[in-house]
Motif scaffolding. Sequence first.
Motif, short mmCIF file in Angstrom:
data_model
loop_
_atom_site.label_atom_id
_atom_site.label_comp_id
_atom_site.label_asym_id
_atom_site.label_seq_id
_atom_site.Cartn_x
_atom_site.Cartn_y
_atom_site.Cartn_z
N UNK A 1 0.82 -1.20 0.00
CA UNK A 1 0.00 0.00 0.00
C UNK A 1 0.86 1.25 0.00
N UNK A 2 0.31 2.32 -0.54
CA UNK A 2 1.02 3.60 -0.67
C UNK A 2 0.75 4.52 0.52
N UNK A 3 1.76 5.29 0.89
CA UNK A 3 1.62 6.34 1.88
C UNK A 3 2.25 7.62 1.36
N UNK A 4 1.97 8.73 2.04
CA UNK A 4 2.54 10.01 1.60
C UNK A 4 2.76 10.90 2.82
N UNK A 5 3.81 11.71 2.78
CA UNK A 5 4.11 12.65 3.84
C UNK A 5 3.82 14.07 3.41
N UNK A 6 3.29 14.87 4.32
CA UNK A 6 2.90 16.25 4.02
C UNK A 6 3.55 17.18 5.03
N UNK A 7 4.33 18.12 4.54
CA UNK A 7 5.03 19.08 5.40
C UNK A 7 4.17 20.32 5.62
#
Length: 340
Positions: free
Chosen positions: A311-317
């Motif tokens: 599964x995909x994840x993403x980081x947000x600054x």
Amino acid sequence: MAGPDLRGAARPALPADVHQGVAGVDAALREGVLDALSTVFGARDLPAPWAASDLTADRFPLEFGFHGLKDTLYWTADPAAGLAPRARLARVLSLVTRLGQGGGHPLIDILPDLPIMPRAGAWLSGRHDLGEALRCKVYTDWSDHPEARALTPDILLPRRLPNGARPVLRGIGLGPGSERAELYYRFHHASLRHVRHILSAAGLQGRADQVCAAITDMAAGDPDRLLDRAGMIASLAQDRPGAAVEVTFYFFPQSFLGSDRSCRAAFLGVLRACGRNPRPYAAASMPVRQRVARSPCHGFVALTVTARGQGWGIGLRSVTAPTLADKDRIKGGCNGPYQD
């Protein structure tokens, strides 16, 4: 285990970026996140705590994370930016206790006594799920210490992969839980062959075709060309000695997916395809549509692989649109747990 108890104490003021990051989550979960981050950033002896971090490109000391396989809200914080390496690690370890996360991996007990890398960082991560207690994870820069090799033998990559590539051991993550350990390797140049070799080393070679297909489908171009230019980070994690190994591949958003708008569109598509509620990420990332800064808002794009699936994840600054004055002070580069 209960989280931090701030009753009777005024919550320290948190920047708008922090509130933006939790704008779309359930109200009860949002309060738990804000309470935890108030504890993390509540110290009064830090130099410019909101503008001195090496975690993100624009010096903001916090990054949120979202994942297509679960509704967990993640954050990674740099609560001791500007302090000396040993002081940074000591601050992070003390915060784990303050957040109600006593105990931990046995390596935590000996970390302060090990040789420490010059300019080593230390970071703290939290995981929040509705109705569950906060779970914490500690990160630090790492080199090939014998102690690490002895304590984490099942998640060590070979010093040289079959295609001759030399993975560079960059960091270690401990937790959540008393036995969870994770090693992070940096590849300055990579290809899908690297992906296959890493999966094989982790005993996940049976998933290689599906993983490479997922990377090819997600990438904004030929994945071998993109990875050769930007490289990637790969981590190997294990919940206890002898257990199955989990692999996560971290890609750099601007080279892998393109602009922040492209990242947002791609991950919203991932969430919908997985049947996840897109609102937490959609609300948090809303300002990227007007963002004018040169530095990216998205800190990583990650593909987690287990024996059961991927599964995909993403980081947000920090995501609030900066002023023109902010544009002048923003510089590239990142030295946090996911990037050089």
